[in-house]
Scaffold this motif. Structure first.
Motif, PDB file in Angstrom:
ATOM      1  N   MET A  44       0.837  -1.208   0.000  1.00  0.00           N
ATOM      2  CA  MET A  44       0.000   0.000   0.000  1.00  0.00           C
ATOM      3  C   MET A  44       0.859   1.240   0.000  1.00  0.00           C
ATOM      4  O   MET A  44       0.724   2.130  -0.833  1.00  0.00           O
ATOM      5  CB  MET A  44      -0.883   0.032   1.244  1.00  0.00           C
ATOM      6  CG  MET A  44      -1.402  -1.298   1.648  1.00  0.00           C
ATOM      7  SD  MET A  44      -2.656  -1.820   0.508  1.00  0.00           S
ATOM      8  CE  MET A  44      -2.661  -3.540   0.840  1.00  0.00           C
ATOM      9  N   THR A  45       1.782   1.221   0.999  1.00  0.00           N
ATOM     10  CA  THR A  45       2.622   2.400   1.144  1.00  0.00           C
ATOM     11  C   THR A  45       3.416   2.639  -0.130  1.00  0.00           C
ATOM     12  O   THR A  45       3.615   3.776  -0.539  1.00  0.00           O
ATOM     13  CB  THR A  45       3.598   2.195   2.310  1.00  0.00           C
ATOM     14  OG1 THR A  45       2.977   1.367   3.276  1.00  0.00           O
ATOM     15  CG2 THR A  45       3.983   3.522   2.912  1.00  0.00           C
ATOM     16  N   TYR A  46       3.845   1.574  -0.730  1.00  0.00           N
ATOM     17  CA  TYR A  46       4.644   1.709  -1.935  1.00  0.00           C
ATOM     18  C   TYR A  46       3.866   2.427  -3.031  1.00  0.00           C
ATOM     19  O   TYR A  46       4.369   3.345  -3.688  1.00  0.00           O
ATOM     20  CB  TYR A  46       5.069   0.324  -2.413  1.00  0.00           C
ATOM     21  CG  TYR A  46       5.848   0.338  -3.686  1.00  0.00           C
ATOM     22  CD1 TYR A  46       5.289  -0.131  -4.860  1.00  0.00           C
ATOM     23  CD2 TYR A  46       7.140   0.819  -3.715  1.00  0.00           C
ATOM     24  CE1 TYR A  46       5.984  -0.135  -6.022  1.00  0.00           C
ATOM     25  CE2 TYR A  46       7.853   0.810  -4.888  1.00  0.00           C
ATOM     26  CZ  TYR A  46       7.282   0.339  -6.040  1.00  0.00           C
ATOM     27  OH  TYR A  46       7.979   0.338  -7.199  1.00  0.00           O
ATOM     28  N   SER A  47       2.622   1.995  -3.216  1.00  0.00           N
ATOM     29  CA  SER A  47       1.848   2.628  -4.282  1.00  0.00           C
ATOM     30  C   SER A  47       1.559   4.084  -3.947  1.00  0.00           C
ATOM     31  O   SER A  47       1.564   4.947  -4.812  1.00  0.00           O
ATOM     32  CB  SER A  47       0.562   1.864  -4.544  1.00  0.00           C
ATOM     33  OG  SER A  47       0.148   1.200  -3.387  1.00  0.00           O
ATOM     34  N   GLU A  48       1.356   4.339  -2.651  1.00  0.00           N
ATOM     35  CA  GLU A  48       1.175   5.738  -2.254  1.00  0.00           C
ATOM     36  C   GLU A  48       2.423   6.544  -2.571  1.00  0.00           C
ATOM     37  O   GLU A  48       2.364   7.638  -3.104  1.00  0.00           O
ATOM     38  CB  GLU A  48       0.962   5.813  -0.756  1.00  0.00           C
ATOM     39  CG  GLU A  48      -0.465   5.741  -0.331  1.00  0.00           C
ATOM     40  CD  GLU A  48      -0.518   5.658   1.165  1.00  0.00           C
ATOM     41  OE1 GLU A  48       0.087   6.515   1.809  1.00  0.00           O
ATOM     42  OE2 GLU A  48      -1.122   4.718   1.657  1.00  0.00           O
ATOM     43  N   LEU A  49       3.560   5.928  -2.202  1.00  0.00           N
ATOM     44  CA  LEU A  49       4.816   6.631  -2.395  1.00  0.00           C
ATOM     45  C   LEU A  49       5.039   6.952  -3.857  1.00  0.00           C
ATOM     46  O   LEU A  49       5.536   8.014  -4.208  1.00  0.00           O
ATOM     47  CB  LEU A  49       5.973   5.765  -1.895  1.00  0.00           C
ATOM     48  CG  LEU A  49       6.124   5.696  -0.380  1.00  0.00           C
ATOM     49  CD1 LEU A  49       7.201   4.694  -0.045  1.00  0.00           C
ATOM     50  CD2 LEU A  49       6.481   7.049   0.159  1.00  0.00           C
TER      51      LEU A  49
END
Lengths: 638, 215
Positions: free
Chosen positions: A494-499
């Motif tokens: 999730m965080t990766y896609s947000e990043l």
């Protein structure tokens, strides 16, 4: 040297006395034997079941584990016995081998488990006694076949699409596996429907309809509604042509595709129409044209793409080619023999129907297959005798190869059923593994969060709440080292896609937790996927406590989870922290396990315990022989 | 009717396909390797008997035949790095362990390497690492070899990292490494340069002590 020969050595040496009188030179000095000769009883403890045997018994086969010095690795000084962490039931058979010299295969055991035990104890399976060898080989072959078929089936179907595939590859894949995309499925059903329509139209064409007004003769429907049938035929042929051209375009190897059976069927199904178009409408050729229309019935074979059962039937016939050949050959022989005999037996009779040997063929076939139409009947006594012999032998000749064909069909059919079930199971299994992997990632991220908190608070009791095993700590330390090497950190999906999205904006300044800081910067994240926001919320809830990873782990079946306490002799700065943990936390618990991706043959997940967090493979499992008080082993059943 | 009779008399025994090749496979049994005695190994390495016992039991459990081949090695190593792809790095590790380049690792190789890495002197550890980096074993580490190694390490991180992994991150890492290690700027790093540079670096020295007492 063959196994067991070692015990006969003293005998052979004693028999050498017979050479002494004949020898011309003096004998060489014998080797000095330092090892003590007195026999002793050895204790072998296999998972708690104690076996006792003479040392000599085990020494009989020096090229196995128990017969060589390799067993010293398993010697436990404290209890003065050899401890093996293996199946005691199987060990019984292994030990019997040493005692009797014959290895037996227990029929109720799984062949793979037995093979593994043999491999562990260093015994080659070839020495299985004759009484059990047949059974062993059969089951082993069967098992290997099954595994080979399963891997083939797995590879053939449902392989995930390679990330960069051209439209052509995607098209081909859509044709081969229609259930992969909706468009393919739609196309599949549409073609199926049109095949059915075409076949039914062909059939109905010939049914006699009511005659036209002013005519007496019954007309086949085809001629009455000629235009309607022609239009339907055109539509079907257009669809089939389009499908064939698309397949031809998408095929990875066009030559191979054009030679395949299905493609030939496709061509044969549509050719008559085109030939009919180009042929002129004169009377001589139309006779041939009518014959060509027969080939339209081949369209029914196009159904084999849609029907699994038809394919199995075709495959069975192909695989039984030799049996079918034999059947045909023997039938031909018998037909010729009996036809000749019948012809000459009935030759004299007036008005006999047996006009020639080829004419008698028809009688022979009808009689051998026990049809008995009765259009040709022998009249002489000799003819009747030979006719009855013909009928009896027909039953025999046909009955022989048929069971082989039937059993082949049964085997292939069941194999197919099993392949479908395996595929369904595999999907479930992969889903579980994905969840487990995610659990591991989350556990690691949790660990990092705790470290961050720990640095700030330096409150060791907070750590106690997060119950983690020594193994986990060391594994996390390893992952942490990797992070430091590459100067990048692990995150979750999730965080990766947000990043990815917010990178340019530079929203994140602190990277303390991936989870709690998700409250910020929500604004532009719902751009493409509102679904992600929902998932993120679920993740937040899920990751707030370690208990959830425990829950997710408990959902996972066929998992072995093992904790061992830290051996008292290890001391590193890392472990000192853990020892405090041990003192404070009363109850150990586990939150994640390392699960290996099951390779097709070995579908059991394994886990191993590295004592060294170094970036080197420490393939170690702390033995349960040494007494660890906090051991807990939990196995979830399937 | 003849067919019906035939079906009724059918045996249910499965037909065995005639695949003679499978027989040969059955004959070719596992390669079994037995390690040297406990005493010899104790003399060869810096482990004591108990530690060797522990190591061997684990080794034997994973590989009952006594040798590890590259596939098993990769699988085992990949278990620890579920995020990314550890197979390339495992391949280089395998080559470093397999000193005889025989294609399989025996227990002796395994334990000697572990002894060097965990209980060896600083120089020995650095020498082993140099061997790991020097893929073609020519005595020099050049940029390509280093890039391969570093890329393999970065592969283990997987896709989901912070900050997002850029394509030239390995290359930058390698450039920084060469900056530090290559003293005479000839484009390759020799063993002496390597050991010298590492000894000068406090961080490296300290981290080498980290895994002293891991067993």
């Amino acid at each position: 040297m063959a196994a067991g020969v070692a015990t006969w050595l003293p005998f052979a040496r004693a028999a050498a006395v017979g050479w002494l009188p004949l020898a011309k030179k003096t004998m060489p000095k014998p080797p000095v034997d330092n090892s003590s000769r007195s026999d002793e009883i050895l204790y072998v403890n296999v998972s708690g079941v104690r076996f006792q045997t003479w040392k000599n018994t085990l020494d009989r086969y020096p090229d196995t584990l128990l017969g060589s010095s390799e067993k010293e690795f398993f010697y436990n000084e404290d209890t003065q016995e050899y401890f093996f962490d293996r199946d005691p039931e199987m060990f019984r058979h292994i030990l019997n081998f040493y005692r009797t010299g014959k290895l037996h295969y227990p029929r109720h055991e799984c062949i793979q488990a037995f093979d593994e035990e043999l491999a562990f104890y260093g015994i080659v399976p070839e020495i299985i006694g004759d009484c059990c060898m047949e059974e062993y080989r059969d089951r082993k072959k069967e098992n290997q076949e099954r595994l080979a078929e399963d891997t083939e089936a797995n590879e053939a179907m449902d392989a995930p699409l390679p990330p960069h595939s051209t439209p052509r590859e995607r098209l081909w894949r859509a044709f081969e596996n229609p259930h992969t995309s909706t468009m393919a499925l739609v196309f599949y059903y549409v073609t199926g429907f049109f095949i059915a329509v075409s076949v039914i139209a062909n059939v109905v064409e010939t049914v006699p309809c009511r005659p036209l007004k002013g005519s007496v003769k019954d007309l086949p429907c085809g001629e009455k509604y000629q235009l309607a049938f022609f239009c339907m035929d055109t539509a079907c042929v257009l669809i089939f042509t389009f499908e064939y051209l698309m397949r031809l375009f998408a095929a990875p190897s066009r030559c191979k595709f054009m030679r395949s059976v299905m493609s030939v069927i496709d061509v044969v199904a549509i050719m008559p129409y085109y030939i009919g178009l180009v042929m002129p409408e004169n009377e001589d050729v139309s006779g041939a044209f009518v014959t060509l229309r027969v080939f339209r019935v081949f369209r029914i074979f196009k159904f084999s793409r849609h029907s699994q059962g038809l394919r199995i039937l075709g495959y069975t016939l192909k695989s039984c080619a030799s049996e079918l050949g034999f059947l045909l050959f023997s039938l031909t022989m018998a037909i010729i023999i009996f036809a000749t005999v019948m012809f000459y037996a009935e030759k004299g009779t007036k008005g006999s129907t047996f006009t020639s040997i080829p004419a008698s063929f028809w009688y022979t076939i009808v009689t051998m297959t026990t049809l008995g139409y009765g259009d040709m009947v022998p009249n002489t006594i000799a003819g009747k005798i030979f006719g009855s012999i013909c009928s009896l032998s027909g039953v025999l000749v046909i009955a022989l190869p048929v069971p082989v064909i039937v059993s082949n069909f049964s085997r292939i059919y069941h194999q197919n059923q099993r392949a479908d079930k395996m595929r369904a199971q595999q999907k479930v299994r992969l889903a579980r593994i994905r969840m487990a992997k995610k659990g591991t990632t989350n556990a690691f991220l949790q660990y990092k969060e705790d470290r961050a908190l720990g640095d700030r608070d330096s409150d060791s009791t907070a750590l106690c709440v997060k119950n983690r095993s020594a193994f986990e700590h060391q594994h996390h330390h390893l992952l942490h080292c990797l992070e430091k090497t590459t100067n990048h950190e692990f995150t979750d999906e999730m965080t990766y896609s947000e990043l990815c999205m917010t990178e340019s904006v530079g929203f994140r300044t602190s990277r303390s937790t991936s989870l709690s800081s998700q409250q910020g910067a929500q604004n532009n994240s719902t751009g493409c996927c509102p679904r992600r926001a929902r998932r993120r919320a679920a993740m937040r809830l899920a990751n707030s406590t370690v208990s959830v990873s425990r829950g997710s782990v408990q959902e996972l079946d066929t998992l072995h989870m093992k904790i061992t306490a830290i051996p008292p002799q290890t001391r590193s700065s890392l472990n000192a922290q853990l020892e405090d943990l041990k003192l404070n936390c009363g109850e150990q618990d586990f939150s994640a396990a390392i699960i290996s991706i099951p390779t097709p043959p070995a579908n059991t997940p394994e886990e191993s315990l590295p004592p060294s967090p170094a970036p080197i493979p420490g393939i170690l499992r702390n033995t349960r022989a040494t007494a660890y008080t906090h051991d807990k082993i939990k196995v979830s059943s399937l | 009717m003849g067919a019906v009779v035939g079906t009724l008399t059918m045996q249910t025994k499965q037909r065995r396909p005639s695949r003679d090749k499978a027989d040969d496979d059955l004959e070719m049994t596992m390669v079994c390797h037995r390690p040297e005695g406990l005493d010899q190994l104790e003399a060869l390495t810096n482990f004591n008997k108990r530690e060797l016992q522990v190591l061997y039991r684990g080794f034997k459990n994973e590989c009952p035949s006594g040798v590890v081949n590259e596939e098993t090695f990769k699988q085992i190593y990949s278990q620890f790095f579920p995020h990314g792809d550890a197979s390339t790095y495992a391949h280089y590790l395998f080559n470093a362990f397999d000193t005889a380049q025989s294609g399989s690792i025996k227990f002796e190789d395994f334990v000697t390497a572990l002894s060097t890495l965990l209980r060896g002197s600083i120089t020995e550890k650095l020498q082993w690492t140099f061997n790991l980096y020097d893929i073609n074993r020519d005595g020099y580490i050049n940029k390509e070899e280093m890039t391969d190694i570093v890329r393999a390490i970065y592969d283990m991180m997987g896709k989901y990292t912070y900050p997002v992994l850029k394509n030239d991150a390995p290359k930058q890492h390698v450039d920084a490494f060469f900056q530090k290690m290559d003293k005479n700027r000839d484009g390759v790093v020799t063993l002496d340069e390597f050991i010298l540079s590492c000894q000068e670096d406090e961080n490296i020295m300290r981290s080498l002590q980290l895994f002293e007492n891991v067993i």
